[in-house]
Write a protein that holds these residues in place. Structure first.
Motif, mmCIF file in Angstrom:
data_model
loop_
_atom_site.group_PDB
_atom_site.id
_atom_site.type_symbol
_atom_site.label_atom_id
_atom_site.label_comp_id
_atom_site.label_asym_id
_atom_site.label_seq_id
_atom_site.Cartn_x
_atom_site.Cartn_y
_atom_site.Cartn_z
ATOM 1 N N ARG A 34 0.878 -1.167 0.000
ATOM 2 C CA ARG A 34 0.000 0.000 0.000
ATOM 3 C C ARG A 34 0.919 1.221 0.000
ATOM 4 O O ARG A 34 1.590 1.484 0.993
ATOM 5 N N ALA A 36 1.487 5.363 -0.776
ATOM 6 C CA ALA A 36 0.935 6.700 -0.994
ATOM 7 C C ALA A 36 1.892 7.501 -1.858
ATOM 8 O O ALA A 36 3.098 7.489 -1.628
ATOM 9 N N LEU A 163 -5.878 4.956 -6.614
ATOM 10 C CA LEU A 163 -6.891 5.869 -6.085
ATOM 11 C C LEU A 163 -6.370 7.297 -6.173
ATOM 12 O O LEU A 163 -5.336 7.621 -5.587
ATOM 13 N N PRO A 166 -8.720 9.889 -2.938
ATOM 14 C CA PRO A 166 -9.961 9.191 -2.574
ATOM 15 C C PRO A 166 -10.762 9.858 -1.472
ATOM 16 O O PRO A 166 -11.986 9.682 -1.405
ATOM 17 N N VAL A 189 -2.255 -1.363 -3.691
ATOM 18 C CA VAL A 189 -2.842 -0.024 -3.754
ATOM 19 C C VAL A 189 -1.755 1.023 -3.958
ATOM 20 O O VAL A 189 -0.738 1.030 -3.263
ATOM 21 N N MET A 191 -1.995 5.102 -3.885
ATOM 22 C CA MET A 191 -2.953 6.145 -3.540
ATOM 23 C C MET A 191 -2.311 7.524 -3.684
ATOM 24 O O MET A 191 -1.340 7.845 -2.994
ATOM 25 N N THR A 193 -2.588 11.292 -2.906
ATOM 26 C CA THR A 193 -3.378 12.037 -1.935
ATOM 27 C C THR A 193 -2.620 13.230 -1.361
ATOM 28 O O THR A 193 -1.392 13.212 -1.251
ATOM 29 N N CYS A 203 -1.464 3.458 4.191
ATOM 30 C CA CYS A 203 -0.279 3.083 3.410
ATOM 31 C C CYS A 203 0.953 2.992 4.302
ATOM 32 O O CYS A 203 1.318 3.967 4.960
#
Length: 254
Positions: A34, A36, A163, A166, A189, A191, A193, A203
């Motif tokens: 995960r 980020a 994502l 999100p 994932v 992400m 952000t 994450c």
């Protein structure tokens, strides 16, 4: 560790106006991670994401998904493996009902009958929207529409879920509910952000992009706790938020 499911090596990209959005990006994401993707506006985050399923192609360098080059020959399979959920769910929802929206992708892959129904049901249940299958998407709340947008991607059974912002425009309850949904998914994932507490929550690893280059890559808590790095790249935590007060998230088995 196994070969990465996302492998970007030396990726450069410039837009027609001459702006260099990516300048030699290396990024490797392994199954089950995960990650980020953080950075200020204009850092190149969206440009990077658009390279993952071939919407943009690099001027130099390479992008591979589960060993497949992102090129014309492999594009359909790459786009099945990399599911991108965009910031605005209305960019992905266009059918009369939720069920039809979620069925659209797998139907285009040739799925029909009970197999298609089962795929749609599983995707909607994964985002806790099974009771809304026959509703019109535009009658749903923004948070519900975002969950349906996630379901449209999950119905393709991707290996990697991307994502884009999100948590944006979600109220606190919807933000928490989406985090619980993402946390329960058995998928890699990435992400993008600006919501740094969300990155810390979901994450275990964060990559910071600035001026088209990777400037940091490490455990999320360590990245967010590096005051000099954060200041240098215009990353700011909410007032009073202390990342060291949150238990560190550990990597899932890949």
């Amino acid at each position: 560790m196994s070969a990465p499911v996302l492998d970007l090596s030396g990726v450069h990209h410039a837009y027609p106006d001459g702006h260099h959005a990516l300048r030699g990006v290396d990024l490797h994401v392994h199954a089950g991670e995960r990650v980020a993707l953080l950075g200020p506006n204009g850092a190149g985050k969206t440009t990077l994401v658009l390279h993952l399923n071939g919407i943009l192609v690099p001027e130099a360098g390479s992008v591979r998904v589960s060993g497949l080059p992102v090129d014309g020959e492999h594009m359909l399979e790459v786009r099945r493996r990399v599911g991108v959920v965009f910031q605005d769910p209305d960019d992905q929802l266009f059918m009369p009902t939720v069920r039809q929206d979620v069925a659209f992708g797998p139907r285009n892959l040739g799925l029909r009958g009970d197999a298609l129904d089962a795929r749609v049901h599983a995707a909607l249940e994964a985002v806790d929207m099974g009771d809304h299958a026959d509703r019109a998407p535009h009658h749903l709340s923004f948070g519900q529409r975002r969950r349906v947008a996630v379901a449209t991607v999950l119905a393709m059974e991707p290996e990697i879920l991307v994502l884009d912002e999100p948590s944006s425009n979600l109220d606190p309850a919807s933000r928490r509910e989406l985090a619980e949904i993402v946390d329960a998914l058995d998928v890699t994932v990435l992400m993008v952000t600006h919501d740094l507490p969300y990155a810390l929550q979901l994450c275990e690893r964060s990559v910071v992009l600035a001026a088209g280059q990777v400037v940091a890559d490490g455990a999320t808590a360590q990245v967010l706790g590096d005051d000099a790095l954060m200041t240098r790249h215009r990353l700011e935590l909410p007032y009073g938020f202390d990342p060291s007060s949150v238990p560190a998230r550990t990597r899932r088995a890949g």
